[in-house]
Design an enzyme around this catalytic site. Sequence first.
Site, PDB file in Angstrom:
ATOM      1  N   ALA A 282       4.684   6.920  -0.656  1.00  0.00           N
ATOM      2  CA  ALA A 282       4.496   6.179  -1.907  1.00  0.00           C
ATOM      3  C   ALA A 282       5.770   5.410  -2.232  1.00  0.00           C
ATOM      4  O   ALA A 282       6.876   5.936  -2.090  1.00  0.00           O
ATOM      5  CB  ALA A 282       4.160   7.147  -3.043  1.00  0.00           C
ATOM      6  N   TYR A 346      15.502  -1.289  -5.410  1.00  0.00           N
ATOM      7  CA  TYR A 346      14.695  -0.883  -4.251  1.00  0.00           C
ATOM      8  C   TYR A 346      15.597  -0.511  -3.072  1.00  0.00           C
ATOM      9  O   TYR A 346      15.423   0.533  -2.432  1.00  0.00           O
ATOM     10  CB  TYR A 346      13.767  -2.044  -3.881  1.00  0.00           C
ATOM     11  CG  TYR A 346      12.817  -1.768  -2.738  1.00  0.00           C
ATOM     12  CD1 TYR A 346      11.687  -0.977  -2.917  1.00  0.00           C
ATOM     13  CD2 TYR A 346      13.038  -2.329  -1.477  1.00  0.00           C
ATOM     14  CE1 TYR A 346      10.799  -0.741  -1.869  1.00  0.00           C
ATOM     15  CE2 TYR A 346      12.158  -2.104  -0.430  1.00  0.00           C
ATOM     16  CZ  TYR A 346      11.040  -1.309  -0.631  1.00  0.00           C
ATOM     17  OH  TYR A 346      10.170  -1.082   0.412  1.00  0.00           O
TER      18      TYR A 346
HETATM   19  P1  NAD Z   1       1.425  -0.505  -1.094  1.00  0.00           P
HETATM   20  O1  NAD Z   1       1.862  -0.988  -2.439  1.00  0.00           O
HETATM   21  O2  NAD Z   1       0.289  -1.204  -0.415  1.00  0.00           O
HETATM   22  O3  NAD Z   1       1.072   1.059  -1.149  1.00  0.00           O
HETATM   23  C1  NAD Z   1       1.866   1.975  -1.844  1.00  0.00           C
HETATM   24  C2  NAD Z   1       0.963   3.055  -2.402  1.00  0.00           C
HETATM   25  O4  NAD Z   1       1.796   3.980  -3.115  1.00  0.00           O
HETATM   26  C3  NAD Z   1      -0.066   2.500  -3.392  1.00  0.00           C
HETATM   27  O5  NAD Z   1      -1.368   2.958  -3.043  1.00  0.00           O
HETATM   28  C4  NAD Z   1       0.400   3.065  -4.719  1.00  0.00           C
HETATM   29  O6  NAD Z   1      -0.665   3.328  -5.640  1.00  0.00           O
HETATM   30  C5  NAD Z   1       1.101   4.347  -4.295  1.00  0.00           C
HETATM   31  N1  NAD Z   1       2.014   4.837  -5.319  1.00  0.00           N
HETATM   32  C6  NAD Z   1       2.894   4.127  -6.053  1.00  0.00           C
HETATM   33  N2  NAD Z   1       3.494   4.913  -6.951  1.00  0.00           N
HETATM   34  C7  NAD Z   1       3.004   6.161  -6.772  1.00  0.00           C
HETATM   35  C8  NAD Z   1       3.232   7.398  -7.417  1.00  0.00           C
HETATM   36  N3  NAD Z   1       4.093   7.511  -8.441  1.00  0.00           N
HETATM   37  N4  NAD Z   1       2.553   8.495  -6.999  1.00  0.00           N
HETATM   38  C9  NAD Z   1       1.659   8.394  -5.988  1.00  0.00           C
HETATM   39  N5  NAD Z   1       1.393   7.230  -5.350  1.00  0.00           N
HETATM   40  C10 NAD Z   1       2.057   6.125  -5.746  1.00  0.00           C
HETATM   41  O7  NAD Z   1       2.749  -0.523  -0.191  1.00  0.00           O
HETATM   42  P2  NAD Z   1       2.921  -0.491   1.418  1.00  0.00           P
HETATM   43  O8  NAD Z   1       3.293  -1.863   1.823  1.00  0.00           O
HETATM   44  O9  NAD Z   1       1.797   0.185   2.065  1.00  0.00           O
HETATM   45  O10 NAD Z   1       4.247   0.399   1.496  1.00  0.00           O
HETATM   46  C11 NAD Z   1       4.246   1.792   1.761  1.00  0.00           C
HETATM   47  C12 NAD Z   1       5.685   2.263   1.859  1.00  0.00           C
HETATM   48  O11 NAD Z   1       6.387   1.507   2.854  1.00  0.00           O
HETATM   49  C13 NAD Z   1       6.487   2.087   0.575  1.00  0.00           C
HETATM   50  O12 NAD Z   1       7.383   3.171   0.425  1.00  0.00           O
HETATM   51  C14 NAD Z   1       7.248   0.803   0.825  1.00  0.00           C
HETATM   52  O13 NAD Z   1       8.415   0.739   0.068  1.00  0.00           O
HETATM   53  C15 NAD Z   1       7.538   0.928   2.317  1.00  0.00           C
HETATM   54  N6  NAD Z   1       7.816  -0.348   2.991  1.00  0.00           N
HETATM   55  C16 NAD Z   1       6.850  -1.316   3.132  1.00  0.00           C
HETATM   56  C17 NAD Z   1       7.167  -2.497   3.808  1.00  0.00           C
HETATM   57  C18 NAD Z   1       6.151  -3.601   4.033  1.00  0.00           C
HETATM   58  O14 NAD Z   1       6.490  -4.602   4.677  1.00  0.00           O
HETATM   59  N7  NAD Z   1       4.921  -3.490   3.572  1.00  0.00           N
HETATM   60  C19 NAD Z   1       8.453  -2.694   4.306  1.00  0.00           C
HETATM   61  C20 NAD Z   1       9.401  -1.698   4.143  1.00  0.00           C
HETATM   62  C21 NAD Z   1       9.067  -0.519   3.493  1.00  0.00           C
END
Ligand code: NAD
Length: 441
Positions: A282, A346
């Site tokens: 998350a 972040y």
């Molecule tokens: P996303 O926003 O699609 O999914 C994140 C999920 O986390 C969502 O379903 C949201 O409801 C849930 N969430 C948020 N707060 C929460 C809480 N307090 N309790 C429970 N669930 C919660 O994001 P993503 O792109 O799938 O990213 C997933 C992870 O990967 C994150 O930690 C993000 O920082 C990291 N990340 C993503 C990328 C990218 O390019 N997409 C790059 C680097 C890191």
Amino acid sequence: MADRYLHLTGTAPGRFLTRRLGLPQPAPLRRWTLETPRLEGPLLHLTAGASAVTGVAEALSRSGLPVVGDTDRPAAIVLDATGVTTAAGLGDVHAALHPVVRSLAPGGRIVVLGTVPSPDDHHQAAAQQALEGFVRSLGKETGRGSTVQLVRIPAGGAARAAESTLRFLLSPRSAYVSGQVIELTAATPTPGPAADPAAPLTGRTALVTGAARGIGAAVASVLARDGARVIVLDVPGAREELERTADRLGATALPLDITAPDAADRIAAAVPDGLGVLVHNAGITRDRRLANMPADRWASVIEVNLDSVLRTTDELLEAGVITRGGRIVATASIAGIAGNTGQTNYAASKAGIIGLVRSLGPRAAADHGVTVNAVAPGFIETKMTAAVPLFIREAGRRMNSLSQGGLPVDVAEAVAWFAQPDSTAVNGQVLRVCGQSLLGA
Ligand code: NAD
């Protein structure tokens, strides 16, 4: 969002045009599927000098690829450079790879085996550290969807510790991982019946936070594919999407805000037989430059991305909910390594995750028999990155050695490698899943 440029360069006129303009030429990556579970072709095993670890040939023989000492079209090359201890010895690295590097099949893999640079021998340390620069440069040269990594095995140790890592790196599962250095510990897997290769996580319960969608849903899907009983957790506001994901995967939905004070207790109650794999996925962004960032935007990102991870990890470990042989995987980001404008909150939270896994990993292994690692995704094609303005999105996609964005499944495969029962020697590591992004390189 579809990568139209990748499609364009896959057509003959598109390739002609983009080559004439000197634009990047991304190769379609070959990922794991049921029909293509492994690389197609032999593994060329080379050595630079005498090996300083035992059992390399045996470990390679269990990689799933036929191992040869000579071939004109290797799908993978493993160079054992563990015995290189002097600057002159680096000549053996050149001598081994120079004649064969051009023959590597498209989408091929090069893995260099090294040892940990010694604090007591600066000649050995220089030679072994040199391998890192070598690998990172070669990753930028090979092209055609090929990847290059360095795996460090403790000197005098056994290559058995590297088996799960070699299986991952020498397979389509690591398609978007390149230019990485993985430092293994000397820990050997707990003896016991060998895991079913098609379902190595059978009998384990895995919980993934933030799993209603995006990367978390992909992680849950890959852990379920590997045989785990999966619990998907997300905020109560995402309940419908969470339940759809759970139904699709045959998983159990746990609607819960991970920042809730009783989150660890609620998780413990959901896993009466204990938890084998905990994936902290998350995460949220609340971007603003520091000068414009109110305290609440700062606090919410630190709370979700870092503080709740620290708190639930501590509470679940202390309560013995995470079983011996268990795995904790957290999610960092290349923003936590390179920094990013508008993301002081972040990037701080994600750098904090790196500090957490490096510090806790050795102690969690000693006290609880649990490993703690992190993935650091780069540009991954999700809803989050689809919302990025076009030119920044294009730059994010192309500024890496593979000239394309990754997919959620690429991060999921890395998590599944950390979760393997025989990944005992993989601890305190941060694996970038970024196609060797130039950011923070
Ligand atoms: P996303 O926003 O699609 O999914 C994140 C999920 O986390 C969502 O379903 C949201 O409801 C849930 N969430 C948020 N707060 C929460 C809480 N307090 N309790 C429970 N669930 C919660 O994001 P993503 O792109 O799938 O990213 C997933 C992870 O990967 C994150 O930690 C993000 O920082 C990291 N990340 C993503 C990328 C990218 O390019 N997409 C790059 C680097 C890191």
